[in-house]
Each structure stands twice: as structure tokens, then as C-alpha cells.
Design a protein around this motif. Structure first.
Motif, PDB file in Angstrom:
ATOM      1  N   THR A  19      -0.334   1.340   5.956  1.00 32.88           N
ATOM      2  CA  THR A  19       0.280   1.969   5.254  1.00 32.88           C
ATOM      3  C   THR A  19      -0.901   2.036   4.289  1.00 32.88           C
ATOM      4  N   HIS A  20      -2.043   1.192   4.325  1.00 32.71           N
ATOM      5  CA  HIS A  20      -3.312   1.977   3.542  1.00 32.71           C
ATOM      6  C   HIS A  20      -3.923   2.830   5.092  1.00 32.71           C
ATOM      7  N   PHE A  23      -1.777   6.193   3.311  1.00 33.59           N
ATOM      8  CA  PHE A  23      -2.463   6.183   2.134  1.00 33.59           C
ATOM      9  C   PHE A  23      -4.192   7.242   2.110  1.00 33.59           C
ATOM     10  N   ARG A  27      -4.230  11.572   1.122  1.00 31.04           N
ATOM     11  CA  ARG A  27      -4.940  11.778   0.118  1.00 31.04           C
ATOM     12  C   ARG A  27      -6.195  12.426   0.408  1.00 31.04           C
ATOM     13  N   LEU A  64      -1.877   9.668  -6.282  1.00 30.04           N
ATOM     14  CA  LEU A  64      -1.583   8.841  -4.628  1.00 30.04           C
ATOM     15  C   LEU A  64      -2.798   7.852  -5.063  1.00 30.04           C
ATOM     16  N   LEU A  67      -1.646   4.924  -7.177  1.00 31.53           N
ATOM     17  CA  LEU A  67      -0.583   4.403  -5.951  1.00 31.53           C
ATOM     18  C   LEU A  67      -1.703   3.385  -4.982  1.00 31.53           C
ATOM     19  N   GLU A  68      -3.163   4.044  -4.144  1.00 34.99           N
ATOM     20  CA  GLU A  68      -3.287   3.599  -3.783  1.00 34.99           C
ATOM     21  C   GLU A  68      -3.710   2.306  -3.782  1.00 34.99           C
ATOM     22  N   SER A  85     -11.101   2.360  -2.666  1.00 37.21           N
ATOM     23  CA  SER A  85     -10.020   2.997  -3.580  1.00 37.21           C
ATOM     24  C   SER A  85     -10.170   2.890  -5.098  1.00 37.21           C
TER      25      SER A  85
END
Length: 138
Positions: A19-20, A23, A27, A64, A67-68, A85
Motif C-alpha cells: 500500500t505504501h 501511494f 503521488r 494523496l 492520506l499517505e 511523508s
């Protein structure tokens, strides 16, 4: 990555790591597109940043990145991942504050930024690897 894990007898990365990565890829792609909007528009390219324009692309990118950052804070305790992040979100805020000229810098400025980000990215990669940031505790 799955083939590499299989060949080396390693477990598959966790859902959090995938998932990371998702992202990060999405992005990065959108952010890089914002630097080329005028050139891409003139050449007839139709990508997300050209279709949305700079302002809306930055709003989407901000969402984005927010959320990240929330995901990273909820999923990892590693200061490096959280800092990466958070600093990215702050850099976007600075870019938006400085206006369109910051989104379309000179080739020399782009080269300098990419050199600094490249070194920072390499340092982050080494940190993640050495610290095992994506490893889940069993």
C-alpha cells in the motif's frame, strides 16, 4: 518482487508495504507531471496533470499525500517513513504557496532539486533497508 521473493526464499511483502508503494508511485507520477504541464499541453499529451490543471492537480496531490501520511502514521512506527511523508506534504504546501513559477522551474533548478531528492531518496532507501521499516512483527 514476487519472483525475487520466491527465488530468494523470502516472504512476500506485507499489505502495508504494498500500500505504501502504491501511494509512493501514484503521488510521484502526479507530482512529476505537474512540472511539465505547459510542455505536455503543447505537445498534445493528455495526462492527469494536463487534464486537471496545476491547481486541481496540487489539490489532488495534497489529498494523496495527506492520506499517505495518515496511512504511514497508522501502519508504521518508523520515524524515517513518517518524516518522508510529512516533509513531502510540507514541500507541496511550499510549492503551492510560491505559486506557478515554483511548479515550472528552470532546467538548472530542476536538476538541483532532483539531485537533492535523489540523495535523500537513496538515504531513505538505505534507512528502510537497514532498519527493516517494512517488516511486520509476527
Amino acid at each position: 518482487i514476487p519472483l525475487s521473493c520466491a527465488l530468494n526464499g523470502l516472504p512476500s511483502p506485507s499489505v502495508q508495504a504494498w500500500t505504501h508503494t502504491l501511494f509512493f508511485v501514484v503521488r510521484s507520477q502526479l507530482w512529476l507531471q505537474t512540472f511539465d504541464i505547459p510542455t505536455d499541453r503543447r505537445s498534445g499529451r493528455r495526462n492527469t496533470a494536463v487534464l486537471l490543471g496545476l491547481g486541481r492537480s496540487q489539490v489532488l496531490l495534497g489529498a494523496l499525500l495527506t492520506l499517505e501520511l495518515a496511512f504511514v502514521c497508522a501502519s508504521f512506527s518508523d520515524w524515517g517513513l513518517i518524516s518522508f511523508s510529512a516533509v513531502s506534504l510540507a514541500l507541496l504546501g511550499l510549492q503551492a504557496y510560491l505559486g506557478p513559477q515554483a511548479a515550472m522551474p528552470s532546467p538548472r533548478a530542476v536538476g538541483t532539486v532532483f539531485a537533492v531528492l535523489g540523495l535523500g531518496g537513496y538515504a531513505m532507501l538505505m534507512h528502510v533497508w537497514v532498519m527493516g521499516s517494512f517488516l511486520t512483527s509476527s
